[in-house]
Motif scaffolding. Structure first.
Motif, PDB file in Angstrom:
ATOM      1  N   VAL A 111      87.045  38.572 -11.530  1.00  0.00           N
ATOM      2  CA  VAL A 111      86.983  37.907 -10.223  1.00  0.00           C
ATOM      3  C   VAL A 111      88.287  38.142  -9.467  1.00  0.00           C
ATOM      4  CG1 VAL A 111      86.891  35.665  -9.058  1.00  0.00           C
ATOM      5  CG2 VAL A 111      85.299  36.168 -10.919  1.00  0.00           C
ATOM      6  N   ALA A 112      89.424  38.008 -10.166  1.00  0.00           N
ATOM      7  CA  ALA A 112      90.719  38.232  -9.521  1.00  0.00           C
ATOM      8  C   ALA A 112      90.825  39.646  -8.975  1.00  0.00           C
ATOM      9  CB  ALA A 112      91.849  37.958 -10.511  1.00  0.00           C
ATOM     10  N   ALA A 113      90.390  40.635  -9.758  1.00  0.00           N
ATOM     11  CA  ALA A 113      90.461  42.021  -9.303  1.00  0.00           C
ATOM     12  C   ALA A 113      89.613  42.232  -8.052  1.00  0.00           C
ATOM     13  CB  ALA A 113      90.004  42.957 -10.424  1.00  0.00           C
ATOM     14  N   LEU A 119      90.616  41.562  -0.192  1.00  0.00           N
ATOM     15  CA  LEU A 119      91.695  41.563   0.788  1.00  0.00           C
ATOM     16  C   LEU A 119      91.926  42.965   1.355  1.00  0.00           C
ATOM     17  CD1 LEU A 119      94.236  39.147  -0.921  1.00  0.00           C
ATOM     18  CD2 LEU A 119      92.935  38.723   1.175  1.00  0.00           C
ATOM     19  N   ARG A 120      91.865  43.967   0.500  1.00  0.00           N
ATOM     20  CA  ARG A 120      92.083  45.345   0.973  1.00  0.00           C
ATOM     21  C   ARG A 120      90.962  45.787   1.903  1.00  0.00           C
ATOM     22  NH1 ARG A 120      94.035  47.036  -5.022  1.00  0.00           N
ATOM     23  NH2 ARG A 120      96.283  46.827  -4.683  1.00  0.00           N
ATOM     24  N   VAL A 121      89.714  45.468   1.511  1.00  0.00           N
ATOM     25  CA  VAL A 121      88.567  45.856   2.329  1.00  0.00           C
ATOM     26  C   VAL A 121      88.584  45.132   3.673  1.00  0.00           C
ATOM     27  CG1 VAL A 121      86.048  45.655   2.490  1.00  0.00           C
ATOM     28  CG2 VAL A 121      87.095  46.494   0.380  1.00  0.00           C
ATOM     29  N   ALA A 122      88.966  43.854   3.659  1.00  0.00           N
ATOM     30  CA  ALA A 122      88.954  43.064   4.888  1.00  0.00           C
ATOM     31  C   ALA A 122      90.116  43.408   5.803  1.00  0.00           C
ATOM     32  CB  ALA A 122      88.986  41.572   4.551  1.00  0.00           C
ATOM     33  N   THR A 123      91.256  43.817   5.230  1.00  0.00           N
ATOM     34  CA  THR A 123      92.455  44.038   6.028  1.00  0.00           C
ATOM     35  C   THR A 123      92.384  45.332   6.840  1.00  0.00           C
ATOM     36  OG1 THR A 123      93.795  42.823   4.419  1.00  0.00           O
ATOM     37  CG2 THR A 123      94.960  44.261   5.965  1.00  0.00           C
ATOM     38  N   ILE A 128      91.046  43.804  11.119  1.00  0.00           N
ATOM     39  CA  ILE A 128      90.428  42.845  10.217  1.00  0.00           C
ATOM     40  C   ILE A 128      88.909  42.857  10.353  1.00  0.00           C
ATOM     41  CG2 ILE A 128      90.449  40.457   9.416  1.00  0.00           C
ATOM     42  CD1 ILE A 128      93.180  41.915   9.302  1.00  0.00           C
ATOM     43  N   ARG A 129      88.248  42.876   9.207  1.00  0.00           N
ATOM     44  CA  ARG A 129      86.785  42.863   9.185  1.00  0.00           C
ATOM     45  C   ARG A 129      86.295  41.579   8.513  1.00  0.00           C
ATOM     46  NH1 ARG A 129      82.706  47.494   6.565  1.00  0.00           N
ATOM     47  NH2 ARG A 129      80.788  46.657   7.501  1.00  0.00           N
ATOM     48  N   SER A 130      85.361  40.885   9.145  1.00  0.00           N
ATOM     49  CA  SER A 130      84.775  39.687   8.545  1.00  0.00           C
ATOM     50  C   SER A 130      84.030  40.073   7.278  1.00  0.00           C
ATOM     51  CB  SER A 130      83.813  39.014   9.533  1.00  0.00           C
ATOM     52  OG  SER A 130      84.499  38.608  10.693  1.00  0.00           O
ATOM     53  N   THR A 131      84.418  39.454   6.161  1.00  0.00           N
ATOM     54  CA  THR A 131      83.937  39.885   4.850  1.00  0.00           C
ATOM     55  C   THR A 131      83.708  38.679   3.950  1.00  0.00           C
ATOM     56  OG1 THR A 131      85.221  41.941   5.033  1.00  0.00           O
ATOM     57  CG2 THR A 131      84.508  41.307   2.828  1.00  0.00           C
ATOM     58  N   ALA A 215      98.370  44.225  -1.347  1.00  0.00           N
ATOM     59  CA  ALA A 215      97.085  43.633  -0.950  1.00  0.00           C
ATOM     60  C   ALA A 215      97.250  42.573   0.125  1.00  0.00           C
ATOM     61  CB  ALA A 215      96.383  43.023  -2.165  1.00  0.00           C
ATOM     62  N   VAL A 216      98.489  42.185   0.405  1.00  0.00           N
ATOM     63  CA  VAL A 216      98.747  41.098   1.358  1.00  0.00           C
ATOM     64  C   VAL A 216      99.535  41.645   2.539  1.00  0.00           C
ATOM     65  CG1 VAL A 216      99.736  38.816   1.699  1.00  0.00           C
ATOM     66  CG2 VAL A 216      98.769  39.430  -0.538  1.00  0.00           C
ATOM     67  N   LEU A 217      98.847  41.881   3.648  1.00  0.00           N
ATOM     68  CA  LEU A 217      99.515  42.324   4.870  1.00  0.00           C
ATOM     69  C   LEU A 217     100.139  41.110   5.551  1.00  0.00           C
ATOM     70  CD1 LEU A 217     100.161  44.500   6.994  1.00  0.00           C
ATOM     71  CD2 LEU A 217      97.925  43.989   8.041  1.00  0.00           C
TER      72      LEU A 217
END
Length: 390
Positions: A111-113, A119-123, A128-131, A215-217
């Motif tokens: 789950v953590a992975a 975060l990468r997909v949404a960023t 930013i993409r709603s995910t 993973a955190v912009l």
């Protein structure tokens, strides 16, 4: 139509100690499933006849106590849950929600992975993409995974020897809990230390997982007119991914289903950074601006607040990171309300959440009433249930 296998083995009983008293997952109510399927077939018009799908689901519930949504049902249910979210001003975009189906994932490490990947997909570098990422649901006798963080990215609140808090004051208890579970505080503690994820297998003790920096912009905050603002060394993360609100679709509950839109400037500039129990920065901004703080009647708080919101909006724009402003988003929300009314649907809204925390009376959402939210409306993102220690 894609189906999730329903004859898969139920996860083996867990051997971990139970740390929180939570109600055991119950058998799915067939009427809740029927209500959802009827709505899905009316709006999405899938190829499989409704009667056949209902018959299949009743058989699954009779055999296992639950049933599995098809991929199409899951996507529709998640999007309609957003459409039903009475506290969200950004619902105009509900049809574009990107749904990541991860129902096969249930162990805390996996789950953590997937949260990191979310975060990468949404960023997407700032676009930013709603995910939403949907993990394994609760099953009778087998609760699904839980994410204990209220958002995937939050900043720690460190209690200092002086009694002051360094960082986000709202998260001192959560920070202490993470430390008790094994997280190492940065030395020295900072004001913007990203908290780890606390993820559990059902009601077991959560495990600790650090978010990798890539993973955190984060956006450094500056001001369009005041160079000194950069000296404050403020920043904020780009993706507001809510992670503690269960998603319920047709009687099936997905306890772990983190989802994000993008920030409204006032969320950061008029709440996170200035609330007295958070970063409480208005006195600092007022001092730098040279405002008279001797009396509330000078409106120094109001003037400092506007400059803080300006700085946040400016900084995200300069960084190329998606952010909405409260005036534009208010107009777009009324467009959403009009579309829902034309479709013959109610559009419930919580006025206290829809109206922005700064210049509310200058926005069109302020000057009207809305349908009252109905707590029984489904599909829905549910308010988190407080956990009580055993």
């Amino acid at each position: 139509m894609t189906l999730i296998a329903t004859n898969a083995a139920v996860p083996a009983p867990r051997t971990c100690p139970v740390t929180h008293a939570t109600p055991a997952p119950s058998v799915v109510d067939p009427e809740a499933a029927l209500e959802f399927l009827t709505r899905f077939h009316a709006e999405a018009e899938p190829s499989v006849p409704l009667a056949r799908r209902i018959r299949r689901i009743r058989e699954e519930i009779d055999a296992t106590g639950t049933y599995a949504h098809t991929t199409e049902e899951l996507e529709f249910g998640a999007r309609v849950a957003w459409r039903n979210a009475a506290r969200c001003i950004g619902r105009l975009y509900w049809r574009s929600l990107h749904v990541r189906d991860r129902r096969h994932v249930r162990t805390p490490a996996d789950v953590a992975a997937e949260c990191v990947e979310h975060l990468r997909v949404a960023t997407r570098g700032g676009r930013i993409r709603s995910t939403i990422t949907v993990f394994a649901p609760d099953r009778p006798g087998a609760p699904g995974p839980r994410i204990h963080n209220d958002q995937l990215v939050r900043y720690a609140g460190h209690r200092m020897p002086s009694g002051a808090v360094r960082g986000d004051g709202k998260y001192t208890e959560f920070t202490d809990r993470a430390v008790a579970l094994g997280w190492q505080r940065p030395d020295p503690p900072g004001r913007f230390d990203v908290l780890p994820l606390l993820i559990a297998d059902g009601d077991c003790e959560p495990e600790v997982f650090e978010l990798p920096p890539d993973a955190v912009l984060e956006v450094p905050l500056t001001h369009p007119d005041h160079a000194w603002f950069a000296e404050l060394r403020l920043r904020w993360h780009a993706v507001p991914a809510i992670s503690n609100m269960p998603l319920e679709i047709g009687g099936v509950t997905y306890q772990a289903a983190p989802f994000n839109g993008w920030y409204l400037g006032t969320e950061i500039g008029a709440r996170n950074l200035v609330d007295a129990d958070r970063y409480d920065l208005l006195p600092v901004i007022a001092e730098r601006l040279g405002l008279d703080t001797s009396s509330e009647r000078t409106l120094w708080r109001d003037r400092a607040l506007v400059e803080m919101v300006r700085a946040v909006q400016h900084s995200f724009d300069v960084a190329g990171v998606t952010m909405a402003d409260h005036h534009s988003e208010s107009r777009r929300f009324l467009t959403h309300v009009e579309r829902e009314e034309r479709a013959g649907r109610r559009c419930p809204a919580d006025w206290s959440w829809i109206v922005p925390p700064v210049s509310g009376g200058l926005t069109p959402v302020y000057h009207r009433y809305y349908d009252e939210p109905d707590p029984s409306t489904r599909p829905a993102f549910l308010l988190p249930t407080p956990r009580s220690s055993t």
